[in-house]
Design a protein around this motif. Sequence first.
Motif, short mmCIF file in Angstrom:
data_model
loop_
_atom_site.label_atom_id
_atom_site.label_comp_id
_atom_site.label_asym_id
_atom_site.label_seq_id
_atom_site.Cartn_x
_atom_site.Cartn_y
_atom_site.Cartn_z
N HIS A 15 30.19 72.86 44.31
CA HIS A 15 29.94 71.46 43.97
C HIS A 15 28.80 71.31 42.98
O HIS A 15 28.95 70.74 41.91
N GLY A 16 27.63 71.83 43.34
CA GLY A 16 26.46 71.71 42.48
C GLY A 16 25.86 70.32 42.53
O GLY A 16 26.23 69.48 43.35
N GLY A 17 24.93 70.09 41.65
CA GLY A 17 24.30 68.78 41.62
C GLY A 17 23.04 68.73 42.46
O GLY A 17 22.70 69.68 43.17
N THR A 18 22.37 67.62 42.36
CA THR A 18 21.07 67.47 43.02
C THR A 18 21.16 66.75 44.36
O THR A 18 20.14 66.59 45.03
N ALA A 19 22.34 66.31 44.74
CA ALA A 19 22.49 65.54 45.99
C ALA A 19 22.50 66.48 47.19
O ALA A 19 23.48 66.57 47.93
N ILE A 20 21.38 67.16 47.41
CA ILE A 20 21.36 68.14 48.50
C ILE A 20 21.39 67.50 49.87
O ILE A 20 21.60 68.19 50.86
N GLU A 21 21.22 66.17 49.92
CA GLU A 21 21.33 65.51 51.22
C GLU A 21 22.75 65.64 51.79
O GLU A 21 22.93 65.53 53.01
N GLN A 46 38.69 74.76 66.08
CA GLN A 46 39.19 73.39 66.11
C GLN A 46 38.63 72.57 64.95
O GLN A 46 39.35 71.79 64.32
N ILE A 47 37.36 72.75 64.67
CA ILE A 47 36.73 72.01 63.56
C ILE A 47 37.30 72.45 62.22
O ILE A 47 37.65 71.62 61.37
N LEU A 48 37.44 73.75 62.04
CA LEU A 48 37.91 74.26 60.76
C LEU A 48 39.40 73.99 60.54
O LEU A 48 39.88 74.11 59.41
N ALA A 49 40.11 73.64 61.59
CA ALA A 49 41.53 73.31 61.44
C ALA A 49 41.75 71.91 60.88
O ALA A 49 42.87 71.54 60.52
N GLN A 50 40.68 71.12 60.80
CA GLN A 50 40.79 69.75 60.29
C GLN A 50 40.94 69.72 58.78
O GLN A 50 40.38 70.57 58.08
N ASP A 51 41.65 68.71 58.29
CA ASP A 51 41.71 68.52 56.85
C ASP A 51 40.50 67.70 56.40
O ASP A 51 39.65 67.32 57.21
N GLY A 52 40.43 67.41 55.10
CA GLY A 52 39.28 66.71 54.56
C GLY A 52 38.99 65.37 55.20
O GLY A 52 37.87 65.13 55.70
N ASP A 87 33.28 55.59 50.07
CA ASP A 87 34.52 56.36 50.02
C ASP A 87 34.18 57.77 49.53
O ASP A 87 33.51 57.93 48.51
N VAL A 88 34.63 58.77 50.26
CA VAL A 88 34.37 60.16 49.90
C VAL A 88 35.58 60.69 49.15
O VAL A 88 36.69 60.74 49.71
N ASP A 89 35.39 61.07 47.89
CA ASP A 89 36.52 61.52 47.09
C ASP A 89 36.94 62.94 47.46
O ASP A 89 36.25 63.65 48.21
N GLU A 90 38.08 63.34 46.92
CA GLU A 90 38.64 64.66 47.24
C GLU A 90 37.68 65.78 46.85
O GLU A 90 37.56 66.79 47.57
N TYR A 91 37.02 65.63 45.73
CA TYR A 91 36.11 66.67 45.25
C TYR A 91 35.00 66.93 46.26
O TYR A 91 34.69 68.07 46.61
N ARG A 92 34.41 65.83 46.76
CA ARG A 92 33.34 65.99 47.73
C ARG A 92 33.88 66.45 49.08
O ARG A 92 33.22 67.21 49.78
N MET A 93 35.08 66.00 49.45
CA MET A 93 35.67 66.48 50.69
C MET A 93 35.82 68.00 50.69
O MET A 93 35.54 68.67 51.69
#
Length: 347
Positions: A15-21, A46-52, A87-93
């Motif tokens: 991802h990169g960027g400065t939004a380390i939060e 179980q957690i890793l089986a979830q989609d975005g 809204d969280v876009d696909e890229y951030r998901m």
Amino acid sequence: MEIGEAVAERWHNRHGGTAIEVPVGVVAALTLIREKDPNGPDLKAQILAQDGPQMIAMLREIWSTHWMHRPDLIDRARILHEWLNDDVDEYRMHAVRAITETALKRGLFDLTAHEDPFLRSATDALSPVMTSLRSHGARQGLGEYHTPPPISDSIAEATVGELAAELHSENLERLAAGQHIHDPAAGSGGMLRSAAQLLRRKGMDPADFEWSMVDIDPIAAACAAVNSLIWGLGQQVTVACADSLANPNAVTDAMKEARAVFEHRDKVLGKARIIAALRQTERLMERVLSPAAEAATPLLTCMDAVDPPPGHSRINLEVEGEPPTPITLGRPQHPLPHRPLGIGAFS
């Protein structure tokens, strides 16, 4: 340190960027998950089986659930979760899922998912994540140098341990009688982690003490707030985000701010319960009056907005299976502090 470096590498590669939060917030939310039954289903799988979208919904639910119990600390940590209000876009998901996968596969739950707070407090999992994500220049600019756990353990032994040694064994409870332990330059709270562990080893409960931390960096203060939950420091915890040199009353100010936060929490939950009851009544009436009522448009679609205190962010709260309801987040109401053990002066 391994988890922090791995998360930082994955974030910058993915991802990169400065939004380390965002990556810090993902790891912080995961640290608030407890594994009730070590022999039960594989929680990590179980957690890793979830989609975005499912993973984003899980993160929102984690923060919302803890907000109901500790709105003071979750509001202090709001920089780590307020991005979830948008809204969280696909890229951030994809980036969120990558960070989750990295943290869990590197053993985060081995450090933080224990039911026993003594085991959860063996280390500070958030400090290396935060520092690894920041550049060296950024850390210098903030004057941010986190004390390694072995050193903080030694300092805690020299301060808290020395005070305990001065007391006769029969009067040892004096140490736990509301003593205030304070760190004016707390970072993510590592010094208080060491103090809490020392108290536990001496047979005392950290929840019997009053704890306060101050740090000028909002992300560090947010991590300290989350860590106080991980480490089981109890109800008497105050985390302030301020310059403790410029504002010696930062802790007292944070305590005052908490009153509005708790009042707001109580108001929101009170309205949410009323709305849930009205919705339940509406559904019962629809079933009685019309077989086709399930296709009808509900008369009540959302809770009236509750204006948040100035500077507080909004998140969604799910009440008894109902659709998410907007709420806002917020810090604790305590009596004025006692004379603190200034162990943070060494940090």
